[in-house]
Design a protein around this motif. Structure first.
Motif, PDB file in Angstrom:
ATOM      1  N   THR A 106       1.016  -1.022   0.067  1.00  0.00           N
ATOM      2  CA  THR A 106      -0.008   0.000  -0.020  1.00  0.00           C
ATOM      3  C   THR A 106       0.781   1.356  -0.024  1.00  0.00           C
ATOM      4  O   THR A 106       2.003   1.084   0.560  1.00  0.00           O
ATOM      5  N   SER A 114      -5.676   9.653  -2.573  1.00  0.00           N
ATOM      6  CA  SER A 114      -6.205   8.109  -2.966  1.00  0.00           C
ATOM      7  C   SER A 114      -5.194   7.341  -2.432  1.00  0.00           C
ATOM      8  O   SER A 114      -3.578   7.690  -2.422  1.00  0.00           O
ATOM      9  N   LYS A 115      -5.280   6.166  -2.089  1.00  0.00           N
ATOM     10  CA  LYS A 115      -4.361   4.964  -1.572  1.00  0.00           C
ATOM     11  C   LYS A 115      -4.128   3.978  -2.943  1.00  0.00           C
ATOM     12  O   LYS A 115      -5.174   3.757  -3.558  1.00  0.00           O
ATOM     13  N   MET A 116      -2.851   3.695  -3.066  1.00  0.00           N
ATOM     14  CA  MET A 116      -2.586   2.601  -4.195  1.00  0.00           C
ATOM     15  C   MET A 116      -2.440   1.427  -3.655  1.00  0.00           C
ATOM     16  O   MET A 116      -1.472   1.320  -2.628  1.00  0.00           O
ATOM     17  N   ILE A 118      -1.081  -2.350  -4.459  1.00  0.00           N
ATOM     18  CA  ILE A 118      -0.320  -2.947  -5.370  1.00  0.00           C
ATOM     19  C   ILE A 118      -0.054  -4.479  -5.016  1.00  0.00           C
ATOM     20  O   ILE A 118      -0.018  -4.872  -4.005  1.00  0.00           O
ATOM     21  N   GLY A 133      -0.752  -1.987  -9.802  1.00  0.00           N
ATOM     22  CA  GLY A 133      -2.013  -1.226  -8.843  1.00  0.00           C
ATOM     23  C   GLY A 133      -2.514  -0.390  -9.839  1.00  0.00           C
ATOM     24  O   GLY A 133      -2.070   0.144 -10.746  1.00  0.00           O
ATOM     25  N   ALA A 135      -4.455   3.600  -9.691  1.00  0.00           N
ATOM     26  CA  ALA A 135      -4.337   4.683  -8.825  1.00  0.00           C
ATOM     27  C   ALA A 135      -4.664   6.059  -9.926  1.00  0.00           C
ATOM     28  O   ALA A 135      -4.617   5.422 -11.229  1.00  0.00           O
ATOM     29  N   HIS A 145      -0.772   1.258 -12.862  1.00  0.00           N
ATOM     30  CA  HIS A 145       0.600   1.863 -12.641  1.00  0.00           C
ATOM     31  C   HIS A 145       1.412   0.613 -12.400  1.00  0.00           C
ATOM     32  O   HIS A 145       1.101  -0.610 -11.858  1.00  0.00           O
TER      33      HIS A 145
END
Length: 183
Positions: A106, A114-116, A118, A133, A135, A145
């Protein structure tokens, strides 16, 4: 309200007692060899950042990343520096999920609300960690990404991030990591 609070506290205490009783019978898990690649990132790193906001030469800036392990299972990364002319801070958490047979992570930072999330794999032969991930992209819409880190024998590593657009993959930044002096 006071009665409800008392019930919640009592329930939490009972849960702790039951968990403690069960914990005495259950061995604490130990991190396996999949965590060694995460442990290699522990320490303080000087980072040179190349950022591309469009075609042409990148903007170059500096940063520092401090990483530690939490219980042997989670790599916690704290980044500070500048990116695209602005102060930049970020926090990542990375681990290995045996159920998924994948690395997970994360990332949150000061440039987005925003939180990514992965998910990735490590190729030991190529010494390469690759995460993917979703985003917000450069246009603010969700975009794939791809984050790739290549580790060198000298202890340095290079991290690159590409964002996938309708036109294809666009390199957003490249970060070169070297251990900070005294580390």
């Amino acid at each position: 309200m006071k009665f409800l609070k008392s019930i919640v506290i009592a329930a939490a205490l009972v849960s702790c007692l039951v968990s403690e009783s069960n914990a005495q019978n259950t061995p604490i898990p130990k991190p396996g060899p999949e965590f060694d690649v995460l442990k290699a990132d522990v320490g303080v790193w000087d980072v040179t950042i190349k950022t591309w906001a469009g075609p042409g030469q990148p903007t170059i800036s500096k940063g520092k990343e401090t990483n530690r392990m939490l219980g042997g299972f989670w790599l916690l990364a704290d980044f500070q520096g500048s990116m695209m002319g602005a102060d930049f801070q970020g926090h990542g958490m990375y681990s290995y999920d045996a159920a998924k047979n994948r690395y997970v992570g994360t990332w949150v930072d000061s440039m987005s609300a925003s939180k990514m999330e992965i998910v990735g794999t490590y190729n030991a032969d190529k010494k390469t960690m690759t995460y993917e991930g979703m985003a917000p992209g450069m246009d603010g819409k969700p975009a794939k990404h791809v984050l790739k880190t290549v580790y060198s024998d000298d202890g340095t590593h290079v991290f690159k991030m590409h964002v996938h657009t309708e036109a294809g993959a666009v390199k957003v930044f490249e970060m070169s990591y070297a251990r900070a002096e005294g580390n």
